[in-house]
Design an enzyme around this catalytic site. Structure first.
Site, PDB file in Angstrom:
ATOM      1  CB  SER A 200      -0.850  -0.037   1.275  1.00  0.00           C
ATOM      2  OG  SER A 200      -1.411   1.226   1.543  1.00  0.00           O
TER       3      SER A 200
ATOM      4  CE1 TYR B  29      -3.805  -2.529   4.994  1.00  0.00           C
ATOM      5  CE2 TYR B  29      -2.919  -0.345   4.541  1.00  0.00           C
ATOM      6  CZ  TYR B  29      -3.467  -1.534   4.092  1.00  0.00           C
ATOM      7  OH  TYR B  29      -3.668  -1.732   2.740  1.00  0.00           O
TER       8      TYR B  29
HETATM    9  P1  NAP Z   1     -10.947  -6.518   1.334  1.00  0.00           P
HETATM   10  O1  NAP Z   1     -12.031  -6.300   0.360  1.00  0.00           O
HETATM   11  O2  NAP Z   1     -11.170  -6.158   2.752  1.00  0.00           O
HETATM   12  O3  NAP Z   1     -10.484  -8.038   1.217  1.00  0.00           O
HETATM   13  C1  NAP Z   1      -9.537  -8.560   2.110  1.00  0.00           C
HETATM   14  C2  NAP Z   1      -9.515 -10.059   1.986  1.00  0.00           C
HETATM   15  O4  NAP Z   1      -8.673 -10.582   3.026  1.00  0.00           O
HETATM   16  C3  NAP Z   1     -10.908 -10.689   2.190  1.00  0.00           C
HETATM   17  O5  NAP Z   1     -11.082 -11.773   1.310  1.00  0.00           O
HETATM   18  C4  NAP Z   1     -10.848 -11.162   3.630  1.00  0.00           C
HETATM   19  O6  NAP Z   1     -11.705 -12.253   3.919  1.00  0.00           O
HETATM   20  C5  NAP Z   1      -9.386 -11.611   3.713  1.00  0.00           C
HETATM   21  N1  NAP Z   1      -8.988 -11.712   5.119  1.00  0.00           N
HETATM   22  C6  NAP Z   1      -8.983 -10.748   6.054  1.00  0.00           C
HETATM   23  N2  NAP Z   1      -8.640 -11.258   7.239  1.00  0.00           N
HETATM   24  C7  NAP Z   1      -8.436 -12.595   7.064  1.00  0.00           C
HETATM   25  C8  NAP Z   1      -8.079 -13.661   7.928  1.00  0.00           C
HETATM   26  N3  NAP Z   1      -7.891 -13.481   9.246  1.00  0.00           N
HETATM   27  N4  NAP Z   1      -7.959 -14.897   7.412  1.00  0.00           N
HETATM   28  C9  NAP Z   1      -8.179 -15.096   6.102  1.00  0.00           C
HETATM   29  N5  NAP Z   1      -8.537 -14.131   5.222  1.00  0.00           N
HETATM   30  C10 NAP Z   1      -8.659 -12.877   5.707  1.00  0.00           C
HETATM   31  O7  NAP Z   1      -9.623  -5.716   0.924  1.00  0.00           O
HETATM   32  P2  NAP Z   1      -9.079  -5.241  -0.506  1.00  0.00           P
HETATM   33  O8  NAP Z   1      -9.271  -3.793  -0.578  1.00  0.00           O
HETATM   34  O9  NAP Z   1      -9.558  -6.120  -1.603  1.00  0.00           O
HETATM   35  O10 NAP Z   1      -7.511  -5.466  -0.268  1.00  0.00           O
HETATM   36  C11 NAP Z   1      -6.754  -6.456  -0.942  1.00  0.00           C
HETATM   37  C12 NAP Z   1      -5.292  -6.138  -0.758  1.00  0.00           C
HETATM   38  O11 NAP Z   1      -4.994  -4.880  -1.374  1.00  0.00           O
HETATM   39  C13 NAP Z   1      -4.884  -5.994   0.708  1.00  0.00           C
HETATM   40  O12 NAP Z   1      -3.598  -6.540   0.884  1.00  0.00           O
HETATM   41  C14 NAP Z   1      -4.852  -4.489   0.924  1.00  0.00           C
HETATM   42  O13 NAP Z   1      -3.995  -4.132   1.965  1.00  0.00           O
HETATM   43  C15 NAP Z   1      -4.355  -4.023  -0.428  1.00  0.00           C
HETATM   44  N6  NAP Z   1      -4.681  -2.632  -0.752  1.00  0.00           N
HETATM   45  C16 NAP Z   1      -5.963  -2.254  -0.967  1.00  0.00           C
HETATM   46  C17 NAP Z   1      -6.239  -0.920  -1.300  1.00  0.00           C
HETATM   47  C18 NAP Z   1      -7.637  -0.431  -1.565  1.00  0.00           C
HETATM   48  O14 NAP Z   1      -7.836   0.773  -1.784  1.00  0.00           O
HETATM   49  N7  NAP Z   1      -8.655  -1.303  -1.566  1.00  0.00           N
HETATM   50  C19 NAP Z   1      -5.192   0.013  -1.415  1.00  0.00           C
HETATM   51  C20 NAP Z   1      -3.883  -0.427  -1.175  1.00  0.00           C
HETATM   52  C21 NAP Z   1      -3.637  -1.755  -0.850  1.00  0.00           C
HETATM   53  P3  NAP Z   1     -13.316 -12.044   4.039  1.00  0.00           P
HETATM   54  O15 NAP Z   1     -13.834 -12.104   2.639  1.00  0.00           O
HETATM   55  O16 NAP Z   1     -13.744 -13.177   4.888  1.00  0.00           O
HETATM   56  O17 NAP Z   1     -13.536 -10.694   4.671  1.00  0.00           O
END
Ligand code: NAP
Length: 253
Positions: free
Chosen positions: A158, A171
């Site tokens: 990120s 985070y």
């Molecule tokens: P998200 O929609 O919250 O999805 C996160 C995923 O991680 C979900 O499938 C969640 O499972 C899983 N997860 C969380 N805790 C877990 C645990 N204890 N055991 C197993 N699985 C777990 O987030 P996202 O935005 O798609 O993010 C994806 C990646 O991109 C992350 O690494 C995030 O840091 C990075 N990122 C995102 C953004 C953004 O703007 N969205 C920006 C920069 C970086 P559930 O489906 O059960 O909740």
């Protein structure tokens, strides 16, 4: 060195045919979109998640888009122990006998609060899910990845993982750690032409995590996980063979 790769990559329909690719956090947001897109482009996806019902739904959705029925791995990264990781390796080995891609994507946001007030238990949880479990999974699966002729290992960071920002707490620190893990490992394998290790910063993307971090934001101004999928397919597939040891920042929409 950071590189920018345009979002307009057009994956061939069978880009990932014959490849077995494991995606963590595949039940929501970016991971789910990449799992669906990878399966639609021929990959044998192994989808990881913590929620059985969401995994079953993903299975049905992948089959509905014509993908190979995915392998499903249910593992809560907050609580998983050594024997469960061992079970995961055995499951991948027994069912597929190979691994050509690993996308370390699962993460949690934790609290957005000054460090002075950060709950210590929550801190440990975020560091464990985002960083420790990424290391453990990667370490467990490296032997399989190394057997592939052309393996792609992808970490997720990120912007706050290389530029500290007030209130982003565990985070941000966990993502600094992920970038460190990526750099150390990429250096260790820089001379191995069959394993490329990169790290992606998806940037602001319309997901539940983003919504949690910025509840007042107009989400429709953001790119969607589907917008990002071609870039992920590029990095997981053969067209990115020359991209090694890179931190890739997804373009803003
Ligand atoms: P998200 O929609 O919250 O999805 C996160 C995923 O991680 C979900 O499938 C969640 O499972 C899983 N997860 C969380 N805790 C877990 C645990 N204890 N055991 C197993 N699985 C777990 O987030 P996202 O935005 O798609 O993010 C994806 C990646 O991109 C992350 O690494 C995030 O840091 C990075 N990122 C995102 C953004 C953004 O703007 N969205 C920006 C920069 C970086 P559930 O489906 O059960 O909740």
């Amino acid at each position: 060195m950071a590189v920018n790769i345009p979002l307009d990559y057009q994956p061939q329909p069978e880009l990932l045919a014959g490849r077995v690719i494991l995606i963590t956090g595949a039940t929501n947001g970016i991971g789910r979109a990449v799992a669906l897109a990878a399966a639609a482009h021929g990959a044998q996806v192994i989808a990881h998640g913590r929620d059985k019902r969401k995994l079953a739904q993903l299975h049905d959705d992948i089959v509905a888009v014509g993908g190979l029925a995915p392998g499903l791995v249910q593992l809560d990264l907050k609580t998983a122990q050594g024997d469960q990781y061992q079970g995961l390796i055995e499951q991948v080995e027994a069912n597929y006998g190979r691994l050509d891609g690993l996308l370390n994507n699962a993460s949690i946001l934790g609290e957005l609060t000054p460090l002075e007030h950060y709950d210590i238990g929550r801190w440990q949880e975020v560091i464990h899910v985002n960083l420790n479990s990424t290391f453990i999974l990667t370490r467990c699966l490296l032997p399989l990845l190394k057997q592939s002729d052309d393996a792609a290992l992808l970490f997720t960071t990120s912007t706050v993982g290389h530029q500290g920002r007030a209130y982003w707490g565990a985070y941000a620190v966990s993502k600094f750690g992920v970038e460190g893990l990526f750099q150390v490992l990429a250096h260790e394998y820089e001379d191995n032409p069959r394993l490329r290790i990169n790290c992606i910063n998806p940037g602001a993307t319309r997901t539940d995590m983003r919504q949690l971090a910025y509840p007042a934001e107009a989400a429709d101004s953001l790119k969607t996980p589907d917008d990002l999928a071609p870039l992920y397919l590029y990095l997981l597939g053969p067209d990115s063979k020359a991209v090694r040891g890179q931190l890739i920042t997804a373009p803003i929409r």
